[in-house]
Enzyme design. Structure first.
Site, mmCIF file in Angstrom:
data_model
loop_
_atom_site.group_PDB
_atom_site.id
_atom_site.type_symbol
_atom_site.label_atom_id
_atom_site.label_comp_id
_atom_site.label_asym_id
_atom_site.label_seq_id
_atom_site.Cartn_x
_atom_site.Cartn_y
_atom_site.Cartn_z
ATOM 1 N N TYR A 155 68.718 82.624 -129.467
ATOM 2 C CA TYR A 155 69.262 81.644 -130.410
ATOM 3 C C TYR A 155 69.654 80.301 -129.799
ATOM 4 C CZ TYR A 155 73.769 83.848 -129.008
ATOM 5 O OH TYR A 155 74.826 84.365 -128.330
ATOM 6 N N LYS A 156 69.369 80.119 -128.507
ATOM 7 C CA LYS A 156 69.691 78.842 -127.878
ATOM 8 C C LYS A 156 68.438 77.972 -127.869
ATOM 9 C CE LYS A 156 73.377 80.982 -125.172
ATOM 10 N NZ LYS A 156 74.547 80.251 -125.697
ATOM 11 N N ARG A 173 80.422 69.718 -123.068
ATOM 12 C CA ARG A 173 79.092 70.209 -122.735
ATOM 13 C C ARG A 173 78.086 69.588 -123.697
ATOM 14 N NH1 ARG A 173 77.448 76.594 -122.842
ATOM 15 N NH2 ARG A 173 77.533 76.171 -125.057
ATOM 16 N N ASP A 190 70.074 86.637 -115.958
ATOM 17 C CA ASP A 190 70.328 86.282 -117.353
ATOM 18 C C ASP A 190 69.735 84.891 -117.592
ATOM 19 O OD1 ASP A 190 71.340 85.366 -119.780
ATOM 20 O OD2 ASP A 190 73.291 86.315 -119.504
ATOM 21 N N PHE A 196 78.598 84.083 -117.174
ATOM 22 C CA PHE A 196 79.003 84.167 -118.576
ATOM 23 C C PHE A 196 79.763 85.476 -118.791
ATOM 24 C CE2 PHE A 196 78.569 84.810 -123.165
ATOM 25 C CZ PHE A 196 79.109 83.607 -123.581
#
Lengths: 418, 418
Positions: free
Chosen positions: B228-229, B377, B203, B131
């Site tokens: 927040y995922k 996705r 991560d 990322f």
């Protein structure tokens, strides 16, 4: 509005409030009936608008809009929009101010830049009494760089000009001292620093929303500040940073996260800094907290900042004069400069039993705070503090001191946060 | 629950849901009626408990408690308490995990530590497809240190062991790839890194709450992750960090703010790090955002993480099989590993018109997302995604592809966040 003298009666205080043009602002805040809140310099109270805005952000934007709200509700622009509201309050051009991260983290970014822009100099000048996290962040950066930088701390503000020399990279100061409430002359000290070839980094934690600021006029290089004190953004609200336009493109700051990338959603493996001060953004902005701060700042849109300063000086003058008249000989010693031009919007008194006195006040609904080792700190926040609050607070302070109510054992035990 | 095969009918999908032990969890989330939400891997939906908790935090704790709530409502302990909830989800001891700052900022702190603990080594090994913000932060740190560190990026996961050598200080990887959904073998790669004398920094943005994690068992050194995922803490929720106990006291991290000080409210001018991983805290915690994340995490307290993984594999299996059966020959190419043991909780397909296809899906209420250059996705989040959602989403995808609905001009215009 002139109240150079003490408030001699409750009716007199109420009469002052009746003449206060800012008085209607108080209705915008949730203030408990049984509290006189003199700690807005530590945590501003809840603006009613924040409750509604956060509820809308949660229900409509997050709950119903979901991921689409990054575009549709403009979440992506919050750091810039909130920053623009703050820019007006601190006299800085929009686009040079963004809301992001914590004051500490922002200070690290800006201090990194300031040191990089003065590569041949090794000294950061500051005050021993600066707010500790500012000193800690400087110490952390110095240790990390390991290039012989030094933090030179003066004990008295008067020593600052003399401490600036050929090796000074940055003058790093908090504009209004968190303990004493003393305010530096930002323009003069910035000029001194520039004459010495140094840059300036000002912490506005106790200034933004409290005193008039003209960062552009003072030619300030870098500044950070806090969203949860006089700006009323809520506990731990996002902080802000200011980078003068002339420096903004000169350095790539080390906390080079994707929100400071020129094109965050291109997902490129190589960092390319956004143009201007936006490159000082880092991670994903905290939307709920940003929305709260944005709503709190909206209250300031029609507020005359000169009126805020005039009332602030009148409130602090009245508090000093009334305390000194009512509590004479009771062990209090004024710490804050007597000249209103040399102070922010707080008043501090020293007392040998400072901690216990503050606990006794809080137990009676007068909320100020204590700063080690012996300082009672009272914040006066013109958007909601009334002259009658000043009068009532002094009456209760006098009673606590006169009756030695603070001597009770429960007021001696330290809380974790004081 | 085994659904290795495609869903052949809506009734069949509903029958699967009827057998799903996690199905009752869905009632805890606010999910719009007209949406099939397959983007919880980007932004988790609103748990109802968050709305109530944030309202209480605003009204009672901030509004009425004011500054007193730092002690009385336990705000001061939120980073630790929230961290302890996350620790359970990632298989790490409490006290090694704290909630704080953003993933980017936390990565900077931990990478600083990892490099400092391997002072004679100069290489950070990662993936070109990591990322981007992780790579950017590493680039920012390398530039700041200016001591010849290098970021060595491999293009294929299979090259990682071979890239680890005598000069490798850190192996820095995202456990589940944000684009492909491919999952690394954390234990094996950590072992490889340790054999080479290197440390690991993982991560967990697409792992925490999505796949089983055993950081302690894998002997991971450092980790960061996102609130927040899959953890549903709200847009821009606080992130978290993990520092293995054996490293926690070994280094003073550069973002040495007052909340990582041993005694923050002593207001000392010299930084003294708190013992353990708490020294990786920095500024004042964002209380509203922390409260939201805390409430979202409370949902996980009684959730069986093995059941989550089993359902995740079943959902992703069913989606792959049903798409491949229903959309055969329509230009889709599976990007995600077919073996469920090698993927996280998302499925990605490549399509030459990927962006427009996703826009057409979103217009029809199927919300996934797009990742440049051509990736569709879809996140499958066992707490609220149903088998009937999988079935309906594939039907709509088939219709969009069959009718070339994506060719309409309004679906071709890029939004700012995609």
């Amino acid at each position: 509005m002139t109240t150079q003298q003490r408030l001699t009666s409750r009716d007199g205080a109420i009469a002052h409030d009746a003449q206060d043009r800012l008085a209607p602002m108080r209705a915008h805040f949730a203030l408990p009936e049984d509290v006189i809140y003199l700690d807005g310099n530590s945590l501003g109270p809840l603006p009613h608008a924040v409750r509604d805005r956060v509820a809308r952000t949660i229900d409509d934007e997050w709950g119903r809009g979901l991921i689409r709200s990054w575009n549709d509700a403009g979440w992506i622009d919050l750091p810039e929009r909130v920053g623009a509201r703050i820019a007006r309050l601190i006299g800085a051009p929009a686009q040079t101010v963004f809301a992001a991260d914590s004051t500490s983290v922002n200070l690290f970014k800006l201090l990194s830049a300031a040191l990089a822009l003065r590569p041949d100099r090794r000294v950061i000048v500051s005050e021993r009494g600066n707010f500790p996290t500012d000193l800690y962040m400087a110490q952390g950066l110095i240790a990390q760089l390991d290039r012989g930088h030094r933090l030179v701390l003066v004990d008295d503000a008067g020593e600052i000009p003399g401490a600036l020399g050929d090796d000074t990279a940055v003058l790093m100061l908090t504009h209004v001292d968190y303990r004493s409430g003393a305010m530096h002359d930002m323009a003069a000290l910035t000029r001194h620093a520039h004459e010495a070839g140094a840059l300036t980094l000002w912490d506005l934690a106790h200034s933004a929303g409290a005193v008039p600021l003209d960062l552009a006029g003072a030619d300030v290089d870098f500044a950070v500040g806090c969203g949860y004190k006089y700006l009323n953004g809520g506990p731990g609200a996002p902080a802000f940073f200011h980078v003068a336009a002339r420096h903004a493109d000169a350095f790539v700051q080390p906390l080079a996260g994707w929100f400071g990338h020129e094109s965050p959603f291109a997902f490129e493996p190589q960092y390319r800094p956004a143009p201007g001060a936006a490159r000082y953004l880092c991670g994903t902005p905290p939307v709920l907290a940003m929305a709260a701060l944005d709503a709190a700042l909206e209250l300031w849109e029609d507020v005359d900042l000169d009126a805020v300063r005039a009332k602030s000086c009148a409130l602090t003058d009245a508090f000093i004069a009334t305390v000194e008249a009512s509590c004479d000989g009771m062990g209090l010693e004024l710490v804050t400069p007597r000249d209103p031009a040399r102070r922010g919007s707080q008043v501090s008194f020293r007392h040998p039993q400072g901690y216990a006195v503050m606990q006794a006040l809080i137990a009676r609904g007068v909320i100020g705070d204590f700063r080690a080792p012996d300082i009672l700190r009272f914040g006066f926040t013109p958007l909601y503090t009334r002259f009658v609050d000043v009068f009532d607070a002094v009456e209760i302070l006098r009673e606590v001191l006169e009756t030695r109510a603070y001597a009770r054992p429960e007021f001696q035990t330290r809380a974790r946060v004081t």
